[in-house]
Enzyme design. Structure first.
Site, PDB file in Angstrom:
ATOM      1  N   LYS A  22     149.814 156.089  57.588  1.00 13.35           N
ATOM      2  CA  LYS A  22     150.554 157.022  58.391  1.00 13.35           C
ATOM      3  C   LYS A  22     150.700 158.146  58.599  1.00 13.35           C
ATOM      4  CE  LYS A  22     152.045 155.509  62.821  1.00 13.35           C
ATOM      5  NZ  LYS A  22     153.079 156.156  63.375  1.00 13.35           N
ATOM      6  N   ASN A  23     152.353 157.830  58.149  1.00 11.72           N
ATOM      7  CA  ASN A  23     153.545 158.234  58.148  1.00 11.72           C
ATOM      8  C   ASN A  23     153.933 159.495  56.856  1.00 11.72           C
ATOM      9  OD1 ASN A  23     154.395 157.542  61.121  1.00 11.72           O
ATOM     10  ND2 ASN A  23     155.915 155.795  59.449  1.00 11.72           N
ATOM     11  N   ARG A  98     155.909 161.288  68.909  1.00 10.49           N
ATOM     12  CA  ARG A  98     156.544 161.689  67.866  1.00 10.49           C
ATOM     13  C   ARG A  98     157.182 162.563  66.768  1.00 10.49           C
ATOM     14  NH1 ARG A  98     163.289 161.208  68.758  1.00 10.49           N
ATOM     15  NH2 ARG A  98     163.391 161.125  66.543  1.00 10.49           N
ATOM     16  N   CYS A 122     156.013 155.929  71.117  1.00 13.48           N
ATOM     17  CA  CYS A 122     155.779 154.484  70.987  1.00 13.48           C
ATOM     18  C   CYS A 122     157.609 154.744  71.876  1.00 13.48           C
ATOM     19  CB  CYS A 122     156.673 153.919  69.401  1.00 13.48           C
ATOM     20  SG  CYS A 122     154.927 153.267  69.110  1.00 13.48           S
ATOM     21  N   ARG A 127     165.396 157.248  71.429  1.00 14.86           N
ATOM     22  CA  ARG A 127     164.420 158.556  70.308  1.00 14.86           C
ATOM     23  C   ARG A 127     165.264 159.749  70.912  1.00 14.86           C
ATOM     24  NH1 ARG A 127     158.857 156.447  68.084  1.00 14.86           N
ATOM     25  NH2 ARG A 127     160.247 157.022  66.200  1.00 14.86           N
ATOM     26  N   PRO A 128     166.432 159.822  70.152  1.00 12.95           N
ATOM     27  CA  PRO A 128     167.111 161.290  70.341  1.00 12.95           C
ATOM     28  C   PRO A 128     166.538 162.400  69.561  1.00 12.95           C
ATOM     29  CG  PRO A 128     168.527 159.807  69.948  1.00 12.95           C
ATOM     30  CD  PRO A 128     167.924 158.916  70.136  1.00 12.95           C
ATOM     31  N   ILE A 129     166.427 163.808  69.734  1.00 13.56           N
ATOM     32  CA  ILE A 129     165.604 164.654  68.252  1.00 13.56           C
ATOM     33  C   ILE A 129     167.239 165.391  68.164  1.00 13.56           C
ATOM     34  CG2 ILE A 129     163.702 164.718  68.949  1.00 13.56           C
ATOM     35  CD1 ILE A 129     164.483 167.726  70.976  1.00 13.56           C
ATOM     36  N   ASP A 130     168.250 165.566  69.005  1.00 15.96           N
ATOM     37  CA  ASP A 130     169.961 166.116  68.630  1.00 15.96           C
ATOM     38  C   ASP A 130     169.971 166.572  66.895  1.00 15.96           C
ATOM     39  OD1 ASP A 130     170.320 163.074  68.314  1.00 15.96           O
ATOM     40  OD2 ASP A 130     172.177 163.368  68.003  1.00 15.96           O
ATOM     41  N   LEU A 131     169.755 165.486  66.007  1.00 20.55           N
ATOM     42  CA  LEU A 131     169.731 165.260  64.805  1.00 20.55           C
ATOM     43  C   LEU A 131     168.787 166.495  64.070  1.00 20.55           C
ATOM     44  CD1 LEU A 131     170.006 161.817  62.746  1.00 20.55           C
ATOM     45  CD2 LEU A 131     172.394 163.562  64.181  1.00 20.55           C
ATOM     46  N   ASP A 310     159.673 148.329  61.540  1.00 21.01           N
ATOM     47  CA  ASP A 310     158.469 147.818  61.945  1.00 21.01           C
ATOM     48  C   ASP A 310     157.654 147.094  61.029  1.00 21.01           C
ATOM     49  OD1 ASP A 310     157.248 151.488  62.332  1.00 21.01           O
ATOM     50  OD2 ASP A 310     158.427 152.155  60.585  1.00 21.01           O
ATOM     51  N   ILE A 332     167.893 149.506  64.241  1.00 22.16           N
ATOM     52  CA  ILE A 332     167.652 150.651  64.086  1.00 22.16           C
ATOM     53  C   ILE A 332     167.110 151.208  65.273  1.00 22.16           C
ATOM     54  CG2 ILE A 332     165.905 152.142  63.088  1.00 22.16           C
ATOM     55  CD1 ILE A 332     166.401 150.567  61.007  1.00 22.16           C
ATOM     56  N   ARG A 403     146.296 153.928  67.241  1.00 20.14           N
ATOM     57  CA  ARG A 403     147.260 154.610  66.669  1.00 20.14           C
ATOM     58  C   ARG A 403     147.299 155.166  65.231  1.00 20.14           C
ATOM     59  NH1 ARG A 403     152.490 155.265  69.391  1.00 20.14           N
ATOM     60  NH2 ARG A 403     152.769 156.863  67.850  1.00 20.14           N
TER      61      ARG A 403
HETATM   62  N1  EPU Z   1     167.866 159.084  65.555  1.00 15.10           N
HETATM   63  C1  EPU Z   1     169.155 160.449  66.243  1.00 15.10           C
HETATM   64  N2  EPU Z   1     168.633 161.576  66.720  1.00 15.10           N
HETATM   65  C2  EPU Z   1     167.797 162.000  66.521  1.00 15.10           C
HETATM   66  C3  EPU Z   1     166.842 160.980  64.975  1.00 15.10           C
HETATM   67  C4  EPU Z   1     167.029 159.802  64.495  1.00 15.10           C
HETATM   68  O1  EPU Z   1     170.141 159.453  66.702  1.00 15.10           O
HETATM   69  O2  EPU Z   1     167.644 163.111  66.403  1.00 15.10           O
HETATM   70  C5  EPU Z   1     167.979 157.704  65.457  1.00 15.10           C
HETATM   71  C6  EPU Z   1     167.025 157.245  66.076  1.00 15.10           C
HETATM   72  O3  EPU Z   1     166.898 156.936  67.852  1.00 15.10           O
HETATM   73  C7  EPU Z   1     167.559 155.806  65.351  1.00 15.10           C
HETATM   74  C8  EPU Z   1     167.742 155.874  64.205  1.00 15.10           C
HETATM   75  O4  EPU Z   1     168.285 157.618  64.329  1.00 15.10           O
HETATM   76  O5  EPU Z   1     168.031 155.338  65.808  1.00 15.10           O
HETATM   77  C9  EPU Z   1     166.437 156.519  63.084  1.00 15.10           C
HETATM   78  O6  EPU Z   1     165.427 157.055  63.511  1.00 15.10           O
HETATM   79  P1  EPU Z   1     164.203 157.971  62.495  1.00 15.10           P
HETATM   80  O7  EPU Z   1     164.398 159.536  63.223  1.00 15.10           O
HETATM   81  O8  EPU Z   1     164.369 157.025  61.429  1.00 15.10           O
HETATM   82  O9  EPU Z   1     163.606 157.400  62.896  1.00 15.10           O
HETATM   83  P2  EPU Z   1     161.853 158.465  63.195  1.00 15.10           P
HETATM   84  O10 EPU Z   1     161.084 158.943  62.141  1.00 15.10           O
HETATM   85  O11 EPU Z   1     161.545 159.218  64.731  1.00 15.10           O
HETATM   86  C10 EPU Z   1     160.483 157.167  61.369  1.00 15.10           C
HETATM   87  C11 EPU Z   1     159.292 156.467  61.233  1.00 15.10           C
HETATM   88  C12 EPU Z   1     159.128 155.201  62.649  1.00 15.10           C
HETATM   89  C13 EPU Z   1     159.580 154.741  62.028  1.00 15.10           C
HETATM   90  C14 EPU Z   1     160.856 155.052  61.995  1.00 15.10           C
HETATM   91  C15 EPU Z   1     161.810 154.440  61.708  1.00 15.10           C
HETATM   92  C16 EPU Z   1     157.329 158.687  62.070  1.00 15.10           C
HETATM   93  C17 EPU Z   1     156.497 159.045  62.719  1.00 15.10           C
HETATM   94  N3  EPU Z   1     157.700 157.608  62.300  1.00 15.10           N
HETATM   95  O12 EPU Z   1     160.386 156.914  62.922  1.00 15.10           O
HETATM   96  O13 EPU Z   1     157.679 154.914  62.767  1.00 15.10           O
HETATM   97  O14 EPU Z   1     160.133 152.972  62.630  1.00 15.10           O
HETATM   98  O15 EPU Z   1     161.085 156.023  60.936  1.00 15.10           O
HETATM   99  O16 EPU Z   1     161.842 153.704  59.392  1.00 15.10           O
HETATM  100  O17 EPU Z   1     157.633 158.209  60.468  1.00 15.10           O
HETATM  101  C18 EPU Z   1     155.523 153.805  63.910  1.00 15.10           C
HETATM  102  O18 EPU Z   1     155.137 154.130  62.804  1.00 15.10           O
HETATM  103  O19 EPU Z   1     155.637 153.343  64.196  1.00 15.10           O
HETATM  104  C19 EPU Z   1     157.256 154.213  64.220  1.00 15.10           C
HETATM  105  C20 EPU Z   1     157.668 153.881  64.658  1.00 15.10           C
END
Ligand code: EPU
Length: 424
Positions: A22-23, A98, A122, A127-131, A310, A332, A403
């Site tokens: 999926k990812n 997301r 989810c 789940r912030p997007i600041d980065l 996950d 995480i 999903r």
């Molecule tokens: N984070 C921030 N700011 C940001 C982005 C992330 O603080 O701008 C924090 C998050 O809140 C979290 C940490 O950084 O605490 C790691 O988050 P990450 O960005 O790595 O997660 P993601 O990319 O949103 C992906 C997978 C998730 C998986 C995580 C961790 C996708 C679409 N999703 O999420 O998968 O759990 O990496 O490996 O690739 C799922 O498939 O069900 C799923 C949730």
């Protein structure tokens, strides 16, 4: 609303194949927007999240062909972003996943602007997007929040040095994809190393990108003017693979898992074998035997190559069957242990010490119940719990399972599970 009805306690055996990741699929669809030429993606999992992102891309005016001449959904899709007609991402669709945020970069790179709503997905934490916003700004974009949308604009994106204060998977992928068409060099530091990242970089390079170091903490991208078309096969889903390994430990019999990449779930394989589960490993397959006696194994999740967050929910379920006490630490996301409440309602004995830590007291007998799937990985875990529980389990809100897992009930039935989808 449809639901799953499960009669637990059946021993499962046979062969199950892992579908495409999926990812990886979601990010490949986004990367296809970098090119005016055709990208053909194969081994796409037929799951709701992939459908949603393809709908989003179609909504931008990009050509998406699902099967020669028809709109039928298959695991092969052609995407051709000859032009991108719209620069506003659909709010309704973005609210469902997301990963929709991954579309912002390529649209910004191609069109000089993009409007995106706050992404959904989810419910596993803030789940912030600041980065993402920081990264886009460092590459020269102006970011304005207006009328429920982030408006990003940049006449020209330029290469930048981006250090991620937290390791972010989609953030790394978003910056890597966006930098492909930026002017000059981008350096990503403290980048995520999940296997989907080097695979996408390799394919982008075949199409003319210049990316080095993907799969390590430092990725260097030299901007190019054009990305060509090509064909990409999506790698097997490592989370589905790991989930099936745990399924085998809980409900086998003997289950053969085909079309997988054992190296991508090394951390799980190490831990689960220590717990006493017998596994035979082949190049692209695994055989798992049901465990008679499970030892408690403490767990801390970590970014790749550590133990995937996950896979924490199904591993926690496995530990409810272990002979003793297990400590689970998932640093995480702050909502990833909330589903333990539902397991407790089925008879488990799990104490949530704080949002990131739980203590599991095993072994406990689980009883069937009516429960709702709170999110994707918790949802599949409750489904597995239903398979080992005594009596009938009803799982509602199964969109949250659809999903990420393709027609899961049909595939489990082939192993001997008593599970049906009741359409309402
Ligand atoms: N984070 C921030 N700011 C940001 C982005 C992330 O603080 O701008 C924090 C998050 O809140 C979290 C940490 O950084 O605490 C790691 O988050 P990450 O960005 O790595 O997660 P993601 O990319 O949103 C992906 C997978 C998730 C998986 C995580 C961790 C996708 C679409 N999703 O999420 O998968 O759990 O990496 O490996 O690739 C799922 O498939 O069900 C799923 C949730």
């Amino acid at each position: 609303m449809s639901y799953f009805e499960i009669n637990g306690g059946k021993k499962l055996k046979g062969v199950i194949e892992v579908k495409g990741a999926k990812n990886a699929a979601l990010k490949a669809v986004a990367a296809a927007l970098l090119s005016c030429e055709k990208w053909t993606l194969s081994n796409l999992p037929q799951i709701e999240d992939v459908k949603r992102i393809l709908e989003m891309v179609g909504d931008l005016g990009v050509e998406v062909k699902q099967k020669e001449g028809t709109k039928e959904w298959t695991n092969k899709v052609e995407i051709q972003a000859r032009s991108i007609q719209k620069t506003e991402l659909s709010k309704k669709l973005a609210g469902k996943l997301r990963a929709s945020i991954i579309l912002a970069g390529p649209v910004l790179a191609r069109k000089g602007k993009v409007s995106m709503p706050y992404p959904g997905g989810c419910v596993i934490g803030k789940r912030p997007i600041d980065l993402f916003l920081d990264g886009f700004q460092k590459m020269g974009a102006r970011v304005v929040w207006k009328d429920d949308y982030f408006s990003l604009s940049a006449r020209k994106l330029r290469g930048a040095k981006i250090f991620f204060p937290r390791i972010t998977v989609t953030g790394t992928e978003a910056m890597m994809i966006t930098a492909v068409l930026a002017e000059g060099e981008t350096i990503l530091e403290n980048a995520a190393m999940e296997p989907e990242i080097p695979v996408l970089a390799k394919f982008l390079n075949q199409c003319g990108a210049k990316i080095q170091g993907a799969g390590t903490p430092t990725i260097k991208i030299k901007g190019v003017k054009k990305i060509k078309g090509g064909q990409m096969k999506i790698i097997p889903d490592r989370i589905e693979t790991g989930t099936f390994v745990i399924l085998g430990a809980l409900c086998g019999g003997r289950i053969k898992i085909k079309n997988c990449c054992p190296d991508h779930i090394r951390a799980l394989l190490e831990n689960i074998q220590k717990a006493g589960v017998k596994i035979k490993e082949g190049k692209d397959e695994l055989v798992v035997w049901g465990a008679k006696k499970i030892k408690p194994i403490n767990l801390t999740t970590h970014e790749y190559p550590g133990f995937a967050t996950d896979l924490q929910p199904p591993f926690t379920l496995l530990m409810t069957q272990a002979q003793g006490i297990t400590q689970i630490h998932d640093p995480i996301f702050e909502g990833r242990l909330l589903f333990t409440d539902s397991l407790n309602s089925m008879g488990a004995n799990i104490v949530l010490n704080d949002p990131h830590r739980a203590t599991v007291y095993g072994p406990t007998k689980l009883r069937g119940r009516k429960i709702a799937s709170p999110d994707l990985r918790a949802g599949i875990t409750l489904l597995l719990a239903g398979l080992i529980a005594e009596g009938k389990t009803i799982i509602e809100n199964i969109y949250q399972i659809d999903r990420g897992y393709e027609r899961i009930e049909e595939r489990l039935r082939k192993l001997g599970a008593d599970i049906k989808r009741i359409e309402k």
